[in-house]
Design an enzyme around this catalytic site. Structure first.
Site: not given
Length: 166
Positions: A9, A12, A14-16, A135
């Site tokens: 993401c 690095n 939040c999402r990943s 995001d």
């Protein structure tokens, strides 16, 4: 044969890392930790060394995922050689990753690198038709919950693809 997955993401945090935590738990639940290695990275270097965003940690923990041990790192072009699959959260991440593809003088190597990069949306099962994992960083709690819904769905689909089982 061991498969190495890298989730990407923007920063690095939040999402990943959430995808890393979700996939690790799914892999462990199926006793596949010796077969599937999971990591995450960000396009930018803004958060290198930091823990995931506290809000993502909180929402992930409510679903049973511990992200506290993870630390942000930046995606590097050498990751193309280190991982079998590079899973991006949105189209911007896809373009950024493809732009960092190492130079390959031959068509076969270029094609192999290109095939490694997949979009998380292509792994969705319940949420087919969604175009990305948005995001949640600048939004509220509902954005983190929605991102986790999509990530869980995408990780289930990806795991099914890797194992040939639902």
């Amino acid at each position: 044969m061991k498969k190495r997955l890298l989730f990407i993401c923007l920063g690095n945090i939040c999402r990943s890392p959430a995808a890393e935590g979700v996939m690790r738990k799914m892999v462990e639940a199926r006793a596949l930790a010796d077969d599937i290695v999971v990591d995450s990275a960000g396009i930018g270097a803004w958060h290198v060394g930091e823990q995931p965003d506290r809000r993502m940690q909180k929402h992930a923990a409510q679903r049973g995922y511990d992200l506290s041990v993870l630390r942000a790192r930046q995606f590097k072009s050498v990751d193309f050689d280190r991982f079998d699959y590079i899973v991006v959260m949105d189209e911007e991440n896809y373009q950024d990753v493809m732009g960092r593809m190492p130079y390959a003088p031959d068509t076969e190597t270029r094609h192999r690198y290109q095939q490694k990069v997949i979009r998380m949306k292509d792994c969705f099962v319940a949420f087919q038709g969604q175009t990305s994992v948005p995001d949640p960083y600048y939004g509220g709690a509902e954005g983190f919950e929605w991102a986790l819904d999509l990530i869980e769905d995408g990780c289930r689909g990806l795991l099914a693809m890797l194992t040939g089982k639902d």
